[in-house]
Enzyme design. Sequence first.
Site, short mmCIF file in Angstrom:
data_model
loop_
_atom_site.label_atom_id
_atom_site.label_comp_id
_atom_site.label_asym_id
_atom_site.label_seq_id
_atom_site.Cartn_x
_atom_site.Cartn_y
_atom_site.Cartn_z
CB SER A 35 50.61 40.92 -41.18
OG SER A 35 50.50 39.69 -41.86
CE LYS A 57 46.45 38.40 -35.11
NZ LYS A 57 45.00 38.64 -34.99
#
Length: 342
Positions: free
Chosen positions: A307, A56
Site C-alpha cells: 500500500s 491514497k
Amino acid sequence: MQQDKSVTINDVQAAQKRLLGIAHLTPVLTSTTVNERIHSQVFFKCENFQRTGAFKFRGAYNALAQLSEAQKHQGVLTFSSGNHAQAIALAGKLLNIPATIVMPDDAPAVKQTATRGYGAEIILYNRHTTNREELAQNLASDRNLTLIPPYDHPLIIAGQGTAALELIQEVGELDLLLVPCGGGGLISGCAIAAKALSPNCRVIGVEPELADDATRSFHSKTLQTVTNSNTIADGARTPYLGKITFPLVLNYVDDMVTVSESAIITTMLFIWERLKIVVEPTGVLAAAALLAGVAKAPGAKIGVIISGGNVDLGDWGLGIGDWGLGTGDWGLGTGEGVMGKG
C-alpha cells in the site's frame, strides 16, 4: 453476499477513468524466491510507486475532482497520519484547491515534510489527548471547508478500489487477494473490484495485532475500537472502521487476519532486500500475512497489495552517512524473523 449500494463496481470503474493520466499505473512485481517459498504464484501490486508514495492519491484525487466550484474555491480539510494527508495536499495542488491537514504531532517527519511541500497547511495535535475527528469537524465548520475523511467516503473508497482493478486487469483472475486494512477504505474498494472482475477470488484483509479493531469487528459483526495503538504500522492506527466501510467489509471481504510487529518488520526488510523496493510498515501488512504463514493458499494465484513506501529511514538508523548497513546489522536480520533468508 448482501449487496451494499453505497459503492459499486461502476463507481470504481468511473474512478479509473477519472484517474487516467493523473494517477500512476503502478507496477506489478513478482519474486521467484517468494513463489518457491509460498508454493504459489504471487503478484505484488506496488502502490509505493504511486504519486505521494501510497495508494491514497487515488481516492483523494477522485474525491476532490468531483467537488463543486464553490467547494473547490473555499478549500478542503482532512485528518491523517500522513499518506492521506500527502494525497489530499497533492490533489489539492493539482486542482488548485486549498488544503488543510489535521495531523498527529508524532506523524513521521518524512510525511509532514512532504505534506507541507505540496502546499498544505498542517495543524498538529496530540493523539493521546485530542479526538482528531472532533477537531477536524470543528475546524471545517469554523472555516467553511469541505471535510474529506481518509477512508469513510464513497468517492475515496471507489478511488482506492482502482488498485485491485488494475491488478486484475493486468494479471487476470486471482484465487486470493490480500489487502492491508486500517480504516477500511482500501480493502472495501479492492474487494468490490475483485468480486466483480474475479468472482471466485477470496479477499482477506490484514491488520497489525496491536490494531485489530477491524478483525474483531469482522468476526463479531459488531463495530470494535482500538485506542491509541502503538503499532509500527502507523497507517493502520485508525481506531475503528467507518459507517460506510464496516458494512462493505462485512459484505465483500471473506476474512480478516492479523500479523505481529516482528512479522511486519521482518517482511519490510525482506522486501527491501529481495524486491529492491522501499516499503513502509503499513505497506507490507498483506505481504507479512502471506510470508509469515498467517494466510495460506498453496498452488494459488495470489495478489498482494503493497500500500505504500513512505518510511522515514532516519527512524531506522539509516541516515545518509550510514552506508554499508546490512539488514543483519539492525538486530532484525531476515534470517532471525518469521522467515529465513532465501
